[in-house]
Design an enzyme around this catalytic site. Structure first.
Site, PDB file in Angstrom:
ATOM      1  CE  LYS A  29      48.621   8.173  17.129  1.00 14.41           C
ATOM      2  NZ  LYS A  29      47.967   9.068  18.177  1.00 14.41           N
ATOM      3  NE  ARG A 128      43.996  11.894  23.551  1.00 16.09           N
ATOM      4  CZ  ARG A 128      44.287  11.547  22.134  1.00 16.09           C
ATOM      5  NH1 ARG A 128      43.561  10.732  21.719  1.00 16.09           N
ATOM      6  NH2 ARG A 128      45.137  12.371  21.537  1.00 16.09           N
ATOM      7  CE1 TYR A 250      35.169 -22.586  15.844  1.00 19.96           C
ATOM      8  CE2 TYR A 250      35.913 -20.502  14.587  1.00 19.96           C
ATOM      9  CZ  TYR A 250      35.954 -21.861  15.238  1.00 19.96           C
ATOM     10  OH  TYR A 250      37.511 -22.508  15.431  1.00 19.96           O
ATOM     11  CG  MET A 298      43.139 -16.293  15.520  1.00 17.59           C
ATOM     12  SD  MET A 298      43.833 -17.307  16.833  1.00 17.59           S
ATOM     13  CE  MET A 298      42.595 -16.888  17.951  1.00 17.59           C
TER      14      MET A 298
END
Length: 363
Positions: A29, A128, A250, A298
């Site tokens: 997955k 779950r 930043y 980013m």
């Protein structure tokens, strides 16, 4: 990202050997935990794997198209079949049913089509997905609920297998055995990667490793028995010598001392490098650790490469972020997360290069 398909296949064989007597499946997955299911799936198939697990039908369809082995069984874990039955049939996918509603939908479909296979997910304490104990009892009282369905396996999922001494492991196993008794006889599947290491009592008929296939450590505090399968590198875009104390990144909340050398690399949180690594993680150049300084952006991150050999920190050269001596689990620890998340979040801009797996090396 360089993916060693031979290491993945070797890990599968090692896990199959550890669970001897049970079939060893593969959980692929999330695009094989970020490594690329279209490459990993066929490599595992060539190694002998015949049963695969994915999260959703779309993943199952893509895997079916990649596999040359037409008889491989692909289970879809999310169990959602409403409005999806035609897609399951078209691509030979097997649902993992975890609700009475899902069972009813699949039973009607199966009776109309002369029978269909499905797995049943039983909730034994994970809370779950899965059929609870009271609902499982209905199958014994009302066996027609399963009409038309061939039960491929009854399965559950361990919540604390990575902590072998946790009492929930034994409680879940007892609940699993009790709930299975209410069902028609069928193969059983309980152990995930860490569950395999709990021993034969947890192996049943089918084990379902995922993370361990990709070289991740699944039992903290124990030596990792799995082969490393991933190397992650980032290209240096620019270097600079800092001649006066200056902020970097930043927020300007990290000051760099005069006399430092910085290297900016082409990887940021959009590529899966966690923002939390700012001022905490690092890379490696020729085996030497170089710290990340300032915040991860980013698309970019900055390393302090002061003292590194200049020939190794030129623009265009690579810095290792994951290698044999600083694996995904180590990077995850620096970011305050787990290796699973590190691999699964490596983005599409990161080029995958594959080695081994019976097909040589390719990108």
């Amino acid at each position: 990202m360089t993916v060693d398909l031979d290491a993945v296949a070797e890990n599968w064989r090692a896990l199959a050997g550890r669970a001897a007597g049970a079939e060893c499946a593969a959980v692929v997955k999330a695009d094989a935990y970020g490594l690329g299911a279209a490459e990993v799936g066929p490599a595992l198939s060539r190694a002998g794997c015949r049963t695969f697990f994915v999260a959703c039908p779309r993943e199952g369809i893509a895997l079916r198209q990649a596999l040359a082995e037409a008889s491989a069984e692909i289970f879809v874990l999310d169990g959602h079949v409403k409005g999806e039955t035609a897609r399951y049939d078209r691509h030979a996918l097997t649902p993992v049913l975890g609700t009475l509603e899902g069972v009813a939908i699949w039973s009607r479909h199966a009776r109309d089509r002369g029978g269909r296979r499905a797995a049943l997910m039983l909730d034994t304490g994970m809370t779950r997905l899965g059929i609870g104990a009271s609902d499982a009892g209905l199958f014994a009282a009302e066996p027609d609920r399963l009409a038309g369905i061939g039960i491929a396996c009854a399965m559950s999922h361990l919540a604390c297998a990575d902590t072998p001494s946790h009492p929930l492991n034994a409680r879940q196993k007892a609940a699993f055995d009790t709930m299975r008794a209410a069902l028609p006889a069928a193969p059983a599947s309980f152990a995930n990667s860490a569950g395999i290491f709990l021993g034969p009592d947890f192996h049943y008929d089918l084990v379902r490793p995922g993370a361990a296939l990709y070289g991740l450590s699944v039992v903290p505090g124990r030596p990792n028995a799995m082969k490393r399968a991933v190397r992650l590198q980032a290209r240096i875009l620019q270097t600079r010598f800092v001649d006066t104390e200056t902020p970097v990144g930043y927020g300007a909340d990290r000051l760099i001392a005069a006399g430092s050398t910085l290297a900016t690399i082409a990887m940021g949180y959009a590529d899966g490098l966690p923002r939390a690594l700012g001022d905490r993680g690092g890379g490696r150049i020729a085996g030497r650790t170089v710290p990340l300084v300032g915040r991860v952006s980013m698309d970019l991150a900055t390393l302090d490469v002061t003292g590194a050999t200049p020939d190794l920190v030129r623009p265009g050269l690579a810095v290792d972020l994951i290698d044999d001596d600083h694996d995904a689990d180590a990077l995850a620890a620096e970011a305050g997360t787990i290796g699973y998340e590190i691999l699964a979040r490596i983005g599409g801009r990161v080029r995958r290069v594959y080695r081994g797996g019976g097909n040589g090396s390719h990108a």
